[in-house]
Structure formats: structure tokens, C-alpha cells
Design a protein around this motif. Structure first.
Motif, mmCIF file in Angstrom:
data_model
loop_
_atom_site.group_PDB
_atom_site.id
_atom_site.type_symbol
_atom_site.label_atom_id
_atom_site.label_comp_id
_atom_site.label_asym_id
_atom_site.label_seq_id
_atom_site.Cartn_x
_atom_site.Cartn_y
_atom_site.Cartn_z
ATOM 1 N N PRO A 253 40.957 46.743 31.994
ATOM 2 C CA PRO A 253 40.630 45.868 31.152
ATOM 3 C C PRO A 253 39.991 44.710 31.721
ATOM 4 C CG PRO A 253 43.250 45.657 31.579
ATOM 5 C CD PRO A 253 42.677 46.802 32.427
ATOM 6 N N THR A 254 39.029 43.889 31.054
ATOM 7 C CA THR A 254 38.400 42.750 31.690
ATOM 8 C C THR A 254 39.121 41.187 31.108
ATOM 9 O OG1 THR A 254 36.605 43.150 30.049
ATOM 10 C CG2 THR A 254 36.355 44.104 32.162
ATOM 11 N N THR A 255 38.717 40.350 31.876
ATOM 12 C CA THR A 255 39.109 39.097 31.373
ATOM 13 C C THR A 255 38.214 38.135 31.812
ATOM 14 O OG1 THR A 255 40.940 37.484 31.079
ATOM 15 C CG2 THR A 255 40.693 38.611 33.363
ATOM 16 N N SER A 256 38.264 36.912 31.295
ATOM 17 C CA SER A 256 37.555 35.848 31.751
ATOM 18 C C SER A 256 38.175 35.117 33.135
ATOM 19 C CB SER A 256 37.344 34.524 30.783
ATOM 20 O OG SER A 256 36.519 34.841 29.706
ATOM 21 N N ALA A 257 37.318 35.340 34.198
ATOM 22 C CA ALA A 257 38.016 34.625 35.483
ATOM 23 C C ALA A 257 36.935 34.402 36.422
ATOM 24 C CB ALA A 257 39.023 35.815 36.293
ATOM 25 N N ASN A 258 36.901 33.150 36.843
ATOM 26 C CA ASN A 258 35.894 32.771 37.873
ATOM 27 C C ASN A 258 35.816 33.502 39.153
ATOM 28 O OD1 ASN A 258 33.607 31.587 38.799
ATOM 29 N ND2 ASN A 258 34.684 29.615 38.751
ATOM 30 N N CYS A 259 35.018 34.254 39.641
ATOM 31 C CA CYS A 259 34.986 35.061 40.794
ATOM 32 C C CYS A 259 34.744 33.908 42.200
ATOM 33 C CB CYS A 259 34.044 36.078 41.289
ATOM 34 S SG CYS A 259 33.797 36.744 42.573
ATOM 35 N N PRO A 260 35.598 33.606 43.075
ATOM 36 C CA PRO A 260 35.565 32.675 44.106
ATOM 37 C C PRO A 260 34.443 33.220 45.104
ATOM 38 C CG PRO A 260 37.533 34.065 44.707
ATOM 39 C CD PRO A 260 37.011 34.594 43.219
ATOM 40 N N ASN B 230 30.567 34.853 39.466
ATOM 41 C CA ASN B 230 30.703 35.612 38.038
ATOM 42 C C ASN B 230 31.911 35.069 37.074
ATOM 43 O OD1 ASN B 230 29.947 37.596 36.131
ATOM 44 N ND2 ASN B 230 31.428 39.094 37.324
ATOM 45 N N ASP B 231 31.929 35.117 35.880
ATOM 46 C CA ASP B 231 32.930 34.589 35.108
ATOM 47 C C ASP B 231 33.596 35.898 34.564
ATOM 48 O OD1 ASP B 231 30.898 35.532 33.302
ATOM 49 O OD2 ASP B 231 31.045 33.867 31.967
ATOM 50 N N GLU B 232 33.607 37.109 34.758
ATOM 51 C CA GLU B 232 34.167 38.048 34.340
ATOM 52 C C GLU B 232 34.760 38.947 35.303
ATOM 53 O OE1 GLU B 232 33.865 41.133 30.542
ATOM 54 O OE2 GLU B 232 32.146 41.163 32.137
ATOM 55 N N ALA B 233 36.000 39.574 35.297
ATOM 56 C CA ALA B 233 36.678 40.421 36.254
ATOM 57 C C ALA B 233 37.548 41.432 35.717
ATOM 58 C CB ALA B 233 37.600 39.546 37.250
ATOM 59 N N TYR B 234 37.870 42.754 36.216
ATOM 60 C CA TYR B 234 38.874 43.518 36.025
ATOM 61 C C TYR B 234 40.313 42.782 36.318
ATOM 62 C CZ TYR B 234 34.832 46.614 35.695
ATOM 63 O OH TYR B 234 33.559 47.116 35.373
ATOM 64 N N TRP B 235 41.322 43.292 35.667
ATOM 65 C CA TRP B 235 42.472 42.903 36.046
ATOM 66 C C TRP B 235 43.565 43.805 35.939
ATOM 67 C CZ3 TRP B 235 46.830 42.507 32.998
ATOM 68 C CH2 TRP B 235 46.783 42.680 31.679
#
Length: 105
Positions: free
Chosen positions: A59-66, A70-75
Motif C-alpha cells: 500500500p502507499t501513503t503520504s510520506a516525505n522521502c529524505p 518525493n511525497d509518496e511511499a510504499y509502507w
């Protein structure tokens, strides 16, 4: 799969007989009992499922990649400490595939 009546080890087929891989015990192959056998070497190509790799099933969520902002990540979550502690959340950037984790403390 057939197991040896003498020692319980797995048997192999040789011509018209089953031969034990450990003790050498032999027994005749009964052609009637092989009707329900499944041979993996005879699978059709349509039965093979290929994975595309990557993290596409997560699934994906809003997360800021360090790494790339990018503002989307799998979790996904994984228990990496003692069972009485909370799980650790892991994120994988959808753009650069950078992986990082988020702990509760």
C-alpha cells in the motif's frame, strides 16, 4: 512422493521401481497409484506466476522521502524488537526506492 517402508526415507523412481535413497530398499511401481501424482516439471507456462519485483504489491501513503523529497511511499510494518513492543513502520519511496523506518520513540 513415496517413502520407504523400511527406513522412512524418500524414494526415487528408477525404471519400473521405487528405490530408497538411504537403505536401497526397492519396490515395484504401481501404475494405478500414480494417477493422482503431480509433476512440477510438466507445468504449463500459463501456470507460472512471475513477479515484477519492486514494491508494487504494497500500500502507499503520504510520506516525505529524505533522499529525493518525493511525497509518496510504499509502507509495511514488521516486528523487529521484543513481542511486547510495537512494530516498526518501514517506508520505500515510490520514485527512488530509498528505504527508511519510523519508530514509535
Amino acid at each position: 512422493m513415496k517413502f520407504c517402508d523400511e527406513c522412512g526415507s524418500m524414494m526415487q523412481t528408477e525404471d519400473d521401481a521405487w528405490v530408497c535413497t538411504q537403505c536401497g530398499h526397492e519396490m515395484a511401481r504401481d501404475s494405478g497409484s500414480e494417477a493422482g501424482m503431480v509433476t512440477t516439471q510438466a507445468q504449463e507456462e500459463s501456470e507460472i506466476i512471475e513477479s515484477s519485483g519492486g514494491s508494487s504489491g504494497l500500500p502507499t501513503t503520504s510520506a516525505n522521502c529524505p533522499n529525493c523529497d518525493n511525497d509518496e511511499a510504499y509502507w509495511y510494518m514488521q516486528q523487529i524488537r521484543a513481542a511486547d513492543e510495537s512494530e516498526t513502520r518501514f517506508f520505500v519511496c515510490t520514485e527512488c526506492e530509498h528505504k527508511w523506518r519510523e519508530d514509535d520513540h
